[in-house]
Scaffold this motif. Sequence first.
Motif, short mmCIF file in Angstrom:
data_model
loop_
_atom_site.label_atom_id
_atom_site.label_comp_id
_atom_site.label_asym_id
_atom_site.label_seq_id
_atom_site.Cartn_x
_atom_site.Cartn_y
_atom_site.Cartn_z
N ARG A 119 0.83 -1.21 0.00
CA ARG A 119 0.00 0.00 0.00
C ARG A 119 0.86 1.26 0.00
NH1 ARG A 119 -4.47 -0.60 4.21
NH2 ARG A 119 -5.16 -2.10 2.62
N ASN A 120 0.85 1.95 -1.16
CA ASN A 120 1.48 3.27 -1.29
C ASN A 120 2.94 3.28 -0.82
OD1 ASN A 120 1.24 5.95 -2.17
ND2 ASN A 120 0.91 6.69 -0.08
N VAL A 121 3.70 2.27 -1.26
CA VAL A 121 5.09 2.13 -0.82
C VAL A 121 6.02 2.98 -1.68
CG1 VAL A 121 7.05 0.52 -0.84
CG2 VAL A 121 4.92 -0.11 0.29
N SER A 122 6.87 3.76 -1.01
CA SER A 122 7.93 4.53 -1.66
C SER A 122 9.25 4.18 -1.00
CB SER A 122 7.67 6.03 -1.55
OG SER A 122 6.47 6.40 -2.22
N LYS A 123 10.34 4.34 -1.76
CA LYS A 123 11.66 4.08 -1.22
C LYS A 123 12.65 5.03 -1.86
CE LYS A 123 14.96 1.96 1.07
NZ LYS A 123 15.07 2.09 2.54
N LEU A 133 11.32 3.88 -5.63
CA LEU A 133 9.91 3.51 -5.74
C LEU A 133 9.06 4.71 -5.38
CD1 LEU A 133 9.85 0.04 -3.91
CD2 LEU A 133 9.72 0.42 -6.39
N THR A 134 7.95 4.89 -6.11
CA THR A 134 7.08 6.04 -5.87
C THR A 134 5.63 5.58 -5.79
OG1 THR A 134 8.59 7.42 -7.18
CG2 THR A 134 6.40 8.31 -6.71
N GLY A 135 5.10 5.53 -4.58
CA GLY A 135 3.68 5.25 -4.37
C GLY A 135 3.17 3.97 -5.00
N VAL A 136 3.88 2.87 -4.81
CA VAL A 136 3.48 1.60 -5.41
C VAL A 136 2.42 0.92 -4.55
CG1 VAL A 136 4.24 -0.72 -6.06
CG2 VAL A 136 5.69 1.25 -6.55
N LEU A 191 10.77 -6.13 -4.06
CA LEU A 191 10.85 -7.49 -3.52
C LEU A 191 11.59 -7.49 -2.18
CD1 LEU A 191 10.05 -10.40 -4.64
CD2 LEU A 191 12.50 -10.71 -4.96
N ARG A 192 12.67 -6.74 -2.09
CA ARG A 192 13.44 -6.67 -0.85
C ARG A 192 12.63 -6.04 0.29
NH1 ARG A 192 18.86 -7.38 -0.72
NH2 ARG A 192 19.06 -5.78 0.91
N ILE A 193 11.78 -5.08 -0.04
CA ILE A 193 10.91 -4.48 0.97
C ILE A 193 9.89 -5.50 1.46
CG2 ILE A 193 9.06 -2.78 1.29
CD1 ILE A 193 10.77 -0.84 -0.39
N VAL A 194 9.31 -6.25 0.53
CA VAL A 194 8.36 -7.30 0.92
C VAL A 194 9.06 -8.33 1.80
CG1 VAL A 194 6.96 -9.21 0.06
CG2 VAL A 194 6.87 -6.99 -1.08
N ASN A 245 8.08 5.19 2.87
CA ASN A 245 6.68 5.45 3.18
C ASN A 245 5.87 4.22 2.77
OD1 ASN A 245 6.55 8.40 4.00
ND2 ASN A 245 7.57 8.57 2.01
N GLY A 246 4.66 4.10 3.32
CA GLY A 246 3.78 3.01 2.94
C GLY A 246 3.98 1.78 3.81
N ALA A 247 3.22 0.73 3.51
CA ALA A 247 3.25 -0.48 4.33
C ALA A 247 2.96 -1.71 3.49
CB ALA A 247 2.24 -0.36 5.47
#
Length: 351
Positions: A7-11, A19-22, A46-49, A57-59
């Motif tokens: 949900r709305n993941v940025s890095k 990453l922008t608002g994925v 993938l690494r964030i997951v 940002n995001g979760a």
Amino acid sequence: MSGLVVRNVSKAFGAFEALTGVSIEISSGHLACLLGPSGCGKTTLLRIVAGLDEPSNGAVYLDGQKLSGVPAHRREFGMVFQSLALFPHLSVAENIAYPLAIRGASRKTRASRVREMLELVRLQGLGKRRIHQLSGGQRQRVAIARGLALKPRLFLLDEPLSALDAKLREHMQVELRQLQQRLGITTILVTHDQREAMTLADHVIVMDNGKALQSGPPLEIYRHPVNSFVAEFIGRTNLIPCRRRGDRLIVLGSEVHAGSVADQTTVGQQETVLSVRPEHVRLCAADKGVLTGAITFVRDLGSEIEVSIAVGDIEILSSMPASSFGGSGVGDRVGVAIEFSQCNLLSRDQR
């Protein structure tokens, strides 16, 4: 939702936005492909997951559980890396048992699980071999078996087949898909190969420049891409400049009725292209097509023939079964017929 939700993941890495608002959703038991060119953000996501990186940002949620703050080793995920990362000083069985050993599983439990995994990936009798004694496909199976040894909640694959030769790669794609379906485990595969994504995935997420451009079943994306980048990346296509005039299109100077074209453009867009898959381009007599051009190249692939036709400054590719090819050659003038009901009108700058 049962499954994975991003949900709305940025890095960000310093000033660089990887990453922008994925935002994506993957149903439980499905295999999803993160598809895109090198540097688009697939592996970062993938690494964030996996819990190897934290989002700016995001979760991320799995089966309703928020994973933020849960370390990678407690997420109960299996992962296969592009390099495979097998231990050359350990046997096949020891490699597979390694994640069980570091979690304190008994010798009996490890031996039982290793036997089960060797049978699952069809490597019975090879448990005592060293990694250097295996073929590329066998090493791949060992890496997969190790990733599955802990019965993971989620299986993550980072371009695991990229080092294999073409024939073995296609064979392993089928094996991997059959294995995933048999186990029913939710799986995410990172790839830059659209053919691999079409072969394996229930769900494809096309990425570019750190964004998820389109998400859905592979055939839906193939048939109805949202922009020219997606159209080109998830298969071959002809992008033909055109402009709309009422219910008609001006295509390379020819006015055609195209009311059945799927219009993916946004309001106010001026410059548009017609996305036409090669299988929806037919050759006909020069005076019968919506366009006319000269053949510049013919490629015989055995069961299929590909023909390139120059129409003005544009090269249009047509593909057809060999049995339907009329035998035209380089230099012949032909008509180009287009199945407009299978085409998509896209904005040039919609990417």
